[in-house]
Motif scaffolding. Structure first.
Motif, PDB file in Angstrom:
ATOM      1  N   UNK A   1       0.832  -1.202   0.000  1.00  0.00           N
ATOM      2  CA  UNK A   1       0.000   0.000   0.000  1.00  0.00           C
ATOM      3  C   UNK A   1       0.872   1.259   0.000  1.00  0.00           C
ATOM      4  N   UNK A   2       0.624   2.224  -0.930  1.00  0.00           N
ATOM      5  CA  UNK A   2       1.546   3.353  -1.089  1.00  0.00           C
ATOM      6  C   UNK A   2       1.111   4.710  -0.534  1.00  0.00           C
ATOM      7  N   UNK A   3      -0.190   4.891  -0.246  1.00  0.00           N
ATOM      8  CA  UNK A   3      -0.683   6.238   0.091  1.00  0.00           C
ATOM      9  C   UNK A   3      -0.785   6.411   1.608  1.00  0.00           C
ATOM     10  N   UNK A   4       0.139   7.190   2.148  1.00  0.00           N
ATOM     11  CA  UNK A   4       0.164   7.501   3.581  1.00  0.00           C
ATOM     12  C   UNK A   4      -0.221   8.968   3.751  1.00  0.00           C
ATOM     13  N   UNK A   5      -1.146   9.231   4.658  1.00  0.00           N
ATOM     14  CA  UNK A   5      -1.689  10.583   4.815  1.00  0.00           C
ATOM     15  C   UNK A   5      -1.522  11.088   6.247  1.00  0.00           C
ATOM     16  N   UNK A   6      -1.901  12.349   6.428  1.00  0.00           N
ATOM     17  CA  UNK A   6      -1.994  12.881   7.784  1.00  0.00           C
ATOM     18  C   UNK A   6      -3.248  12.334   8.458  1.00  0.00           C
ATOM     19  N   UNK A   7      -3.587  12.856   9.615  1.00  0.00           N
ATOM     20  CA  UNK A   7      -4.684  12.302  10.422  1.00  0.00           C
ATOM     21  C   UNK A   7      -6.023  13.018  10.223  1.00  0.00           C
ATOM     22  N   UNK A   8      -6.152  13.832   9.172  1.00  0.00           N
ATOM     23  CA  UNK A   8      -7.378  14.599   8.958  1.00  0.00           C
ATOM     24  C   UNK A   8      -8.437  13.717   8.317  1.00  0.00           C
ATOM     25  N   UNK A   9      -9.250  13.074   9.125  1.00  0.00           N
ATOM     26  CA  UNK A   9     -10.268  12.167   8.607  1.00  0.00           C
ATOM     27  C   UNK A   9     -11.282  12.914   7.734  1.00  0.00           C
ATOM     28  N   UNK A  10     -11.689  12.268   6.642  1.00  0.00           N
ATOM     29  CA  UNK A  10     -12.632  12.749   5.638  1.00  0.00           C
ATOM     30  C   UNK A  10     -12.037  13.778   4.685  1.00  0.00           C
ATOM     31  N   UNK A  11     -10.862  14.301   4.984  1.00  0.00           N
ATOM     32  CA  UNK A  11     -10.207  15.247   4.071  1.00  0.00           C
ATOM     33  C   UNK A  11      -8.696  15.183   4.275  1.00  0.00           C
ATOM     34  N   UNK A  12      -8.166  13.987   4.238  1.00  0.00           N
ATOM     35  CA  UNK A  12      -6.754  13.778   4.526  1.00  0.00           C
ATOM     36  C   UNK A  12      -5.877  14.244   3.372  1.00  0.00           C
ATOM     37  N   UNK A  13      -4.624  14.531   3.682  1.00  0.00           N
ATOM     38  CA  UNK A  13      -3.643  14.966   2.690  1.00  0.00           C
ATOM     39  C   UNK A  13      -2.464  14.000   2.688  1.00  0.00           C
ATOM     40  N   UNK A  14      -2.061  13.518   1.510  1.00  0.00           N
ATOM     41  CA  UNK A  14      -0.918  12.603   1.455  1.00  0.00           C
ATOM     42  C   UNK A  14       0.377  13.254   1.939  1.00  0.00           C
ATOM     43  N   UNK A  15       1.224  12.449   2.565  1.00  0.00           N
ATOM     44  CA  UNK A  15       2.564  12.866   2.955  1.00  0.00           C
ATOM     45  C   UNK A  15       3.495  12.396   1.838  1.00  0.00           C
ATOM     46  N   UNK A  16       3.844  13.318   0.950  1.00  0.00           N
ATOM     47  CA  UNK A  16       4.452  12.949  -0.326  1.00  0.00           C
ATOM     48  C   UNK A  16       5.733  12.132  -0.177  1.00  0.00           C
ATOM     49  N   UNK A  17       6.634  12.582   0.663  1.00  0.00           N
ATOM     50  CA  UNK A  17       7.915  11.880   0.761  1.00  0.00           C
ATOM     51  C   UNK A  17       7.756  10.497   1.390  1.00  0.00           C
ATOM     52  N   UNK A  18       6.803  10.358   2.302  1.00  0.00           N
ATOM     53  CA  UNK A  18       6.521   9.042   2.874  1.00  0.00           C
ATOM     54  C   UNK A  18       5.921   8.129   1.803  1.00  0.00           C
ATOM     55  N   UNK A  19       5.025   8.697   0.991  1.00  0.00           N
ATOM     56  CA  UNK A  19       4.453   7.931  -0.130  1.00  0.00           C
ATOM     57  C   UNK A  19       5.544   7.508  -1.106  1.00  0.00           C
ATOM     58  N   UNK A  20       6.473   8.402  -1.367  1.00  0.00           N
ATOM     59  CA  UNK A  20       7.551   8.095  -2.306  1.00  0.00           C
ATOM     60  C   UNK A  20       8.360   6.888  -1.838  1.00  0.00           C
ATOM     61  N   UNK A  21       8.639   6.860  -0.545  1.00  0.00           N
ATOM     62  CA  UNK A  21       9.390   5.732   0.015  1.00  0.00           C
ATOM     63  C   UNK A  21       8.592   4.432  -0.119  1.00  0.00           C
ATOM     64  N   UNK A  22       7.291   4.503   0.194  1.00  0.00           N
ATOM     65  CA  UNK A  22       6.442   3.307   0.103  1.00  0.00           C
ATOM     66  C   UNK A  22       6.361   2.795  -1.337  1.00  0.00           C
ATOM     67  N   UNK A  23       6.252   3.726  -2.289  1.00  0.00           N
ATOM     68  CA  UNK A  23       6.166   3.338  -3.700  1.00  0.00           C
ATOM     69  C   UNK A  23       7.450   2.645  -4.146  1.00  0.00           C
ATOM     70  N   UNK A  24       8.580   3.191  -3.760  1.00  0.00           N
ATOM     71  CA  UNK A  24       9.858   2.588  -4.178  1.00  0.00           C
ATOM     72  C   UNK A  24      10.050   1.205  -3.574  1.00  0.00           C
ATOM     73  N   UNK A  25       9.482   0.982  -2.394  1.00  0.00           N
ATOM     74  CA  UNK A  25       9.639  -0.315  -1.731  1.00  0.00           C
ATOM     75  C   UNK A  25       8.695  -1.380  -2.282  1.00  0.00           C
TER      76      UNK A  25
END
Length: 406
Positions: free
Chosen positions: A102-126
């Motif tokens: 799973x690649x999309x990691x977000x902040x804790x804002x439920x119903x309107x969350x925002x991805x944490x780009x650099x964390x997503x980048x790491x997950x995607x590469x892995x």
């Protein structure tokens, strides 16, 4: 050959027939030697029905629980689309929040969350990037995210667009392809104007302004994650081969505070029914004929306020035009003002952004001569003698939103 992230909207996934058609289109893209990641929305109408059912059962349902429920739409459609691709002979892999990839990691804002780009980048590469290189086709739930501690989130309306753009950024994809039920981005609403035309090319900044103005093109949050060299193509399954709209990446600040002009004059015209179109038009015409430049305007029932660039040398001409023609009763002006502009893609993500901008000014005794929200910006007028102090206070109060990751 290219690398594409294809997002299929709910209107394209209306039923079994449309799912099969979309899967066949993806197979065609693969047969040309392309690498593809698929992002799916929920089937047409499913998210709305899940939300209605939840609200009927519990009008004040906790946001965390609503996220869990709403995510079921995309989790279901991803499974269905994975099946459809496999029937086409495509080596597809389901990617949902339970997947180790799973690649999309977000902040804790439920119903309107925002991805944490650099964390997503790491997950995607892995995970996801390796699947793509192996020739597999990941089918990813759009709209849905996970917090760092593993809780389900959703990213608000248009969240699947955001998923696709984030993945394209992290994968360094050639294009994001947003498959919708329209031929592209139109010059106006084609349902209301038969003369509406499909626009061939737009910049990300132009689309950002359109979306902030109400155009249902792409969610403005998604554009925050478009790489400056990235591309987004919008169209339908019927038109993408020949037409559609290409959106070219451009620099959209996350949040910026700048001094736009240090020589503004505020002109107030009082009278009756100042909001009438004829009087607004007369004001614009009189400013133009006098060689003035309009920075902004505010209209009330009994007053029209113009913010003019310059020392107010045309105020006398405005007075003569409005008073002598009985369009207004009196004209006054206040010179030596400065215009501070706050703009950027983060505006809609910052709760209470106007309060956060003006609150420190009030505390530190900086008088405000106008606060206007115009398109994708906030404009604040202060005395020029206070402008440096005001900018520093605003930047300090908004500094956490001007960083790279929230």
């Amino acid at each position: 050959m290219g690398k594409y992230v294809v997002k299929l909207g709910g209107s394209v996934l209306a039923d079994e027939v449309s799912i099969e058609r979309a899967s066949s289109w993806i197979k065609g893209l693969l047969e040309k030697g392309n690498k593809v990641v698929v992002v799916v929305s929920a089937l047409k109408g499913v998210t709305d029905e899940l939300l209605r059912s939840s609200q009927r059962l519990h009008p004040d349902a906790p946001p965390e629980m609503l996220d869990e429920i709403l995510a079921m739409g995309e989790r279901t459609s991803a499974r269905l689309f994975t099946l459809a691709l496999r029937r086409q002979g495509v080596d597809s892999v389901l990617i949902d929040p339970a997947s180790p990839h799973w690649p999309i990691i977000t902040n804790n804002q439920h119903l309107d969350a925002t991805p944490l780009l650099e964390t997503c980048r790491q997950k995607v590469s892995e995970g996801l990037a390796k699947l793509v290189e192996q020739g597999k086709v990941p089918v990813v739930c759009g709209y849905v995210g996970l917090t760092i501690d593993g809780k389900i989130t959703t990213m608000g309306r248009g969240g699947s667009d955001t998923t696709a753009v984030v993945l394209a950024n992290c994968l360094d994809a050639d294009e994001v392809i947003l498959v919708k039920d329209v031929s592209g981005v139109y010059s106006t609403d084609p349902r209301k104007d038969s003369e509406a035309e499909v626009l061939e090319v737009l910049t990300a900044e132009e689309v950002f302004r359109l979306s902030k103005g109400g155009a249902k093109v792409i969610h403005s949050k998604a554009l925050l994650f478009l790489h400056p060299r990235g591309k987004i193509r919008i169209g339908s399954l019927d038109t993408l081969e020949t037409t559609g709209t290409l959106i070219l990446g451009s620099e959209i600040p996350r949040l910026n505070v700048v001094v736009d002009d240090t020589n503004i004059t505020m002109v107030t015209i009082i009278g009756e029914s100042m909001g009438e179109p004829s009087k607004i038009a007369a004001a614009v015409k009189s400013v133009e004929s006098a060689g003035g430049k309009l920075a902004a305007a505010s209209v009330e029932e009994e007053s029209l306020i113009l913010y003019l660039r310059g020392d107010g040398e045309i105020v006398e001409k405005l007075h003569d035009y409005f008073v002598q023609n009985r369009l207004g009763k009196a004209v006054s002006h206040f010179p030596n003002l400065s215009l501070i502009k706050i703009y950027g893609a983060m505006l809609e993500l910052v709760p209470g952004v106007i309060f956060k901008a003006v609150q420190p000014l009030a505390t530190q005794g900086v008088n405000l001569f106008g606060v206007l929200t115009i398109s994708s910006s906030i404009r604040i007028f202060v005395s020029t003698k206070d402008v440096e102090k005001a900018v520093n206070l605003i930047k300090k109060n908004l500094s956490e939103y001007m960083t790279q990751e929230t």
